[in-house]
Design an enzyme around this catalytic site. Structure first.
Site, PDB file in Angstrom:
ATOM      1  N   ASP A  39      20.829  49.267  48.900  1.00  0.00           N
ATOM      2  CA  ASP A  39      21.212  50.557  49.459  1.00  0.00           C
ATOM      3  C   ASP A  39      20.677  50.733  50.875  1.00  0.00           C
ATOM      4  O   ASP A  39      19.696  50.104  51.277  1.00  0.00           O
ATOM      5  CB  ASP A  39      20.736  51.705  48.571  1.00  0.00           C
ATOM      6  CG  ASP A  39      19.230  51.697  48.337  1.00  0.00           C
ATOM      7  OD1 ASP A  39      18.707  50.636  47.957  1.00  0.00           O
ATOM      8  OD2 ASP A  39      18.580  52.745  48.537  1.00  0.00           O
TER       9      ASP A  39
ATOM     10  N   GLU B 141      16.585  52.229  46.287  1.00  0.00           N
ATOM     11  CA  GLU B 141      15.221  52.124  46.792  1.00  0.00           C
ATOM     12  C   GLU B 141      14.947  53.211  47.816  1.00  0.00           C
ATOM     13  O   GLU B 141      13.841  53.762  47.874  1.00  0.00           O
ATOM     14  CB  GLU B 141      15.001  50.734  47.408  1.00  0.00           C
ATOM     15  CG  GLU B 141      13.561  50.439  47.810  1.00  0.00           C
ATOM     16  CD  GLU B 141      13.216  50.852  49.242  1.00  0.00           C
ATOM     17  OE1 GLU B 141      12.021  50.786  49.601  1.00  0.00           O
ATOM     18  OE2 GLU B 141      14.132  51.259  50.002  1.00  0.00           O
TER      19      GLU B 141
END
Length: 395
Positions: free
Chosen positions: A76, A138
């Protein structure tokens, strides 16, 4: 390397092209990687989140048993809204040796380097396995890491002897980072006419008092410690990032909300600092508030939480990584990574990857071509160490 297999820059262009903004889906990226690996005969498994819209990816090169090395990265990226980019952030652009695109530095550059080396790992006679794990969310506080760790426990024959998280460090070794806890505080008072303040409970003023207490805890840490050299700053910190409350000037505000965080030294639990704030609200604030308005309350909801990363113990794994990284002092960082969660599972964890965190999360985020080359050299060294059977654990 397979003639048709992409190199690191081509892999980076592919990965940047997937707009995997944190909180959104990442299935296009991980299934693309899974399909490519399947074409080489390398099985990769997906672990879906409860919504089925995102997944982590795990694969192993070399033997399936024995304690090997885990390479860890997140898929991400942070949003680009409101940022002034010179080019499409989701199309990789090369300019003067810089590869520009959202996530190029943090941290798709590392993923690209690992994927570029898959054929070399596949062809090598590895003495111990090399695993790759790609997580999700994350950037929202390592929210995908716990599920990934459970998959490591369930699917790997042996837990890795060590983990390398490829966050951008300029290929220098980093062995510790702070933990973090973030919460939303909601203060409920009693509305009324501002001319009759004795009849109401001003939620904004109550919130301001609690914020001053949080700032006092920050000052105490700054002045009295504990301190840990290498961190900047070398102590636990507190910060309030947002506040919202009140309406019209002549109305006593009934409600106020604010968001705050503690970034803690390794070994400290963010929840311990929340407990201090809750205790102050319960003992010092609520009795007076409820003497006027029994319905008054102060409540907290968690926004983010992840553990810090303490230095991995000295041993064969740490010494091997230190030999392969850039020379110089071992660093410590204030930002968080999946490494704290992985280390909590009993896997010694270090941080090293291509790029400079100072350009991450910003417009025109980039990684240099030279850094990708340096990272691939590092991976070549890791492969060579496995071929030689360099020990990863003490005898």
């Amino acid at each position: 390397m397979s003639a048709s297999w992409p190199g690191a820059e081509e892999w980076l262009a592919r990965l940047v092209g997937f707009p995997t903004v944190a909180g959104g889906p990442n299935l296009d990226l991980v299934t693309h990687v899974q399909d490519a690996l399947d074409g080489l005969g390398v099985p990769a498994s997906l672990g879906y989140d409860p919504t089925g819209t995102k997944a982590d990816l795990l694969f192993t090169l070399g033997r399936q048993d024995g304690p090997g090395v885990l390479l860890s990265a997140h898929s991400d990226v942070v949003p680009v809204a409101g940022q002034a980019w010179a080019s499409d952030p989701f199309t990789l652009v090369e300019r003067d040796g810089r590869l520009i695109g959202r996530g190029a530095c943090d941290m798709k550059g590392f993923i690209a380097c690992v994927l570029a080396k898959v054929p070399a790992m596949q062809a090598a006679a590895l003495h111990w396995p090399i695993h790759m794990a790609i997580s999700y969310d994350e950037e929202l506080g390592c929210k995908g890491a716990p599920a990934l760790v459970e998959r490591l426990r369930a699917e790997l024959h042996d837990l890795p002897a060590g983990c390398i998280v490829g966050e951008p460090t300029g290929m220098h070794l980093v062995d510790a980072h702070k933990g973090k806890g973030g919460w939303r505080c909601t203060v409920i008072g009693r509305a009324g006419h501002s001319a009759l303040t004795h009849q109401g409970v001003n939620a904004v003023i109550a919130a301001a008092e609690l914020i001053q207490h949080i700032q006092g805890l920050h000052r105490h840490c700054r002045e009295a410690g504990p301190f840990e050299e290498g961190f900047e700053p070398p102590h636990t910190t507190a910060s309030v990032g947002r506040i919202e409350g009140g309406g019209q000037l002549n109305i006593i505000p009934e409600r106020c909300e604010f968001a705050f965080e503690f970034r803690t030294l390794p070994g400290q639990r963010p929840a311990e600092w929340l407990a201090r704030v809750e205790d102050y609200a319960r003992r010092q604030m609520l009795p007076g508030m409820r003497a006027i308005a029994p319905e008054a309350s102060v409540s907290f909801s968690e926004l983010i939480s992840y553990p810090g990363l303490a230095p991995a113990p000295d041993g064969p794994f740490r010494r091997l990584v230190a030999e392969l990284t850039e020379p110089g002092d071992v660093g410590k960082v204030a930002y968080g990574t999946d490494g704290g969660v992985i280390a909590k599972a009993g896997i010694p964890t270090l941080i090293c990857g291509p790029g400079d965190m100072s350009v991450a999360h910003k417009p025109n985020e980039h990684v240099t071509q030279a850094q990708l080359v340096r990272c691939q050299d590092f991976l070549d060294g890791l492969i060579a160490a496995s071929i030689r059977g360099v020990p990863l654990q003490p005898d």
